[in-house]
Design an enzyme around this catalytic site. Structure first.
Site, PDB file in Angstrom:
ATOM      1  N   ASP A   1       0.871  -1.156   0.000  1.00 23.31           N
ATOM      2  CA  ASP A   1       0.000   0.000   0.000  1.00 23.31           C
ATOM      3  C   ASP A   1       0.914   1.214   0.000  1.00 23.31           C
ATOM      4  O   ASP A   1       1.899   1.267   0.748  1.00 23.31           O
ATOM      5  CB  ASP A   1      -0.899  -0.006   1.246  1.00 23.31           C
ATOM      6  N   SER A   2       0.614   2.158  -0.876  1.00 23.24           N
ATOM      7  CA  SER A   2       1.512   3.309  -0.979  1.00 23.24           C
ATOM      8  C   SER A   2       0.711   4.583  -1.103  1.00 23.24           C
ATOM      9  O   SER A   2      -0.499   4.549  -1.347  1.00 23.24           O
ATOM     10  CB  SER A   2       2.451   3.138  -2.179  1.00 23.24           C
TER      11      SER A   2
HETATM   12  P1  ITT Z   1      -3.311  -2.006  -5.490  1.00 23.58           P
HETATM   13  O1  ITT Z   1      -3.983  -1.460  -4.245  1.00 23.58           O
HETATM   14  O2  ITT Z   1      -4.183  -2.982  -6.212  1.00 23.58           O
HETATM   15  O3  ITT Z   1      -1.927  -2.517  -5.249  1.00 23.58           O
HETATM   16  P2  ITT Z   1      -3.483   0.803  -6.295  1.00 23.58           P
HETATM   17  O4  ITT Z   1      -3.048   1.541  -7.508  1.00 23.58           O
HETATM   18  O5  ITT Z   1      -4.931   0.942  -5.880  1.00 23.58           O
HETATM   19  O6  ITT Z   1      -3.109  -0.758  -6.510  1.00 23.58           O
HETATM   20  P3  ITT Z   1      -2.718   1.813  -3.661  1.00 23.58           P
HETATM   21  O7  ITT Z   1      -4.031   1.432  -3.052  1.00 23.58           O
HETATM   22  O8  ITT Z   1      -1.462   1.465  -2.923  1.00 23.58           O
HETATM   23  O9  ITT Z   1      -2.522   1.187  -5.121  1.00 23.58           O
HETATM   24  O10 ITT Z   1      -2.772   3.353  -3.955  1.00 23.58           O
HETATM   25  C1  ITT Z   1      -1.630   4.048  -4.121  1.00 23.58           C
HETATM   26  C2  ITT Z   1      -1.869   5.211  -5.043  1.00 23.58           C
HETATM   27  O11 ITT Z   1      -0.801   6.141  -4.739  1.00 23.58           O
HETATM   28  C3  ITT Z   1      -1.693   4.826  -6.500  1.00 23.58           C
HETATM   29  O12 ITT Z   1      -2.890   4.564  -7.145  1.00 23.58           O
HETATM   30  C4  ITT Z   1      -1.010   6.061  -7.059  1.00 23.58           C
HETATM   31  O13 ITT Z   1      -1.998   6.966  -7.375  1.00 23.58           O
HETATM   32  C5  ITT Z   1      -0.178   6.592  -5.898  1.00 23.58           C
HETATM   33  N1  ITT Z   1       1.183   6.075  -5.984  1.00 23.58           N
HETATM   34  C6  ITT Z   1       1.732   5.078  -5.238  1.00 23.58           C
HETATM   35  N2  ITT Z   1       2.979   4.825  -5.614  1.00 23.58           N
HETATM   36  C7  ITT Z   1       3.234   5.677  -6.630  1.00 23.58           C
HETATM   37  C8  ITT Z   1       4.332   5.880  -7.445  1.00 23.58           C
HETATM   38  O14 ITT Z   1       5.432   5.123  -7.337  1.00 23.58           O
HETATM   39  N3  ITT Z   1       4.267   6.826  -8.376  1.00 23.58           N
HETATM   40  C9  ITT Z   1       3.169   7.567  -8.520  1.00 23.58           C
HETATM   41  N4  ITT Z   1       2.055   7.431  -7.810  1.00 23.58           N
HETATM   42  C10 ITT Z   1       2.080   6.485  -6.860  1.00 23.58           C
END
Ligand code: ITT
Length: 185
Positions: free
Chosen positions: A66-67
């Site tokens: 989660d990021s």
């Molecule tokens: P999963 O939960 O299925 O892994 P997700 O895209 O929904 O995929 P997250 O719930 O972790 O992922 O949401 C993190 C959001 O933060 C992601 O959709 C991006 O918008 C942003 N994000 C995270 N890491 C990033 C990165 O390396 N570069 C740019 N944006 C990022």
């Protein structure tokens, strides 16, 4: 080559993770969706619970991550709600919220949760930087077009080689890879 499951719906995360895990001879097998996310301000909490629940279902070693992007002038918004904010207001909306703000500090954070028969472990990574004043389309995804890592002049989208080396995700996944390879020895 050892295989490990990565549960995510984000294909960019898969590409970035494979680049890192390859170096450690770990083959990543992707699995769509990390399951329903709980509502929490904590990336670690969201990742830990998703991994735990997924392991009970799948019963194979796996990880989820989660990021999010935390912007100082917005008291850490969008943080754990980064995917939602991207969907609703996009990079444009974030720039609009910041307006002419001069203090544009921000950080990306990543929590990787790995689960196997021994339980769940968390590995974290963060990268400091700032929010640009305009959108720079290029490589990457999400907020990469507006995030300038500290010590650099260009956004992650315009300097993807740097992203691969220093990103929040790279840092957290390097820790996971080291843990997995050391465990085997
Ligand atoms: P999963 O939960 O299925 O892994 P997700 O895209 O929904 O995929 P997250 O719930 O972790 O992922 O949401 C993190 C959001 O933060 C992601 O959709 C991006 O918008 C942003 N994000 C995270 N890491 C990033 C990165 O390396 N570069 C740019 N944006 C990022």
């Amino acid at each position: 080559m050892n295989e490990i499951l990565f549960l995510t719906s984000n294909k960019h995360k898969i590409t970035e993770a494979q680049t890192i895990l390859n170096k450690y001879n770990l083959k990543l097998v992707s699995f769509p969706g990390k399951g329903e996310e709980i509502q929490s301000d904590s990336l670690q909490e969201v990742a830990r619970i998703c991994a735990k629940r997924a392991y009970l279902r799948i019963k194979k070693p796996l990880f989820v991550e989660d990021s999010g992007l935390f912007i100082d002038a917005l008291n850490g918004f969008p943080g754990a709600y980064s995917a939602f904010a991207l969907d609703k207001i996009g990079c444009e909306g974030i720039l609009r919220l910041l307006g002419q703000e001069r203090l544009r500090g921000a950080r990306f954070e990543c929590a990787v949760a790995y689960a196997d028969k021994n339980g769940t472990r968390i590995f974290t990574g963060a990268v400091l930087g700032s929010i640009s004043t305009q959108i720079f389309e290029g490589e990457g995804f999400g907020y990469d077009p507006i995030f300038i890592p500290e010590g650099h002049k260009q956004t992650f989208s315009k300097n993807f080689e740097v992203k691969e080396k220093i990103s929040h995700r790279s840092i957290a996944l390097e820790k996971l890879a080291k843990f997995l390879t050391e465990k085997k020895e």
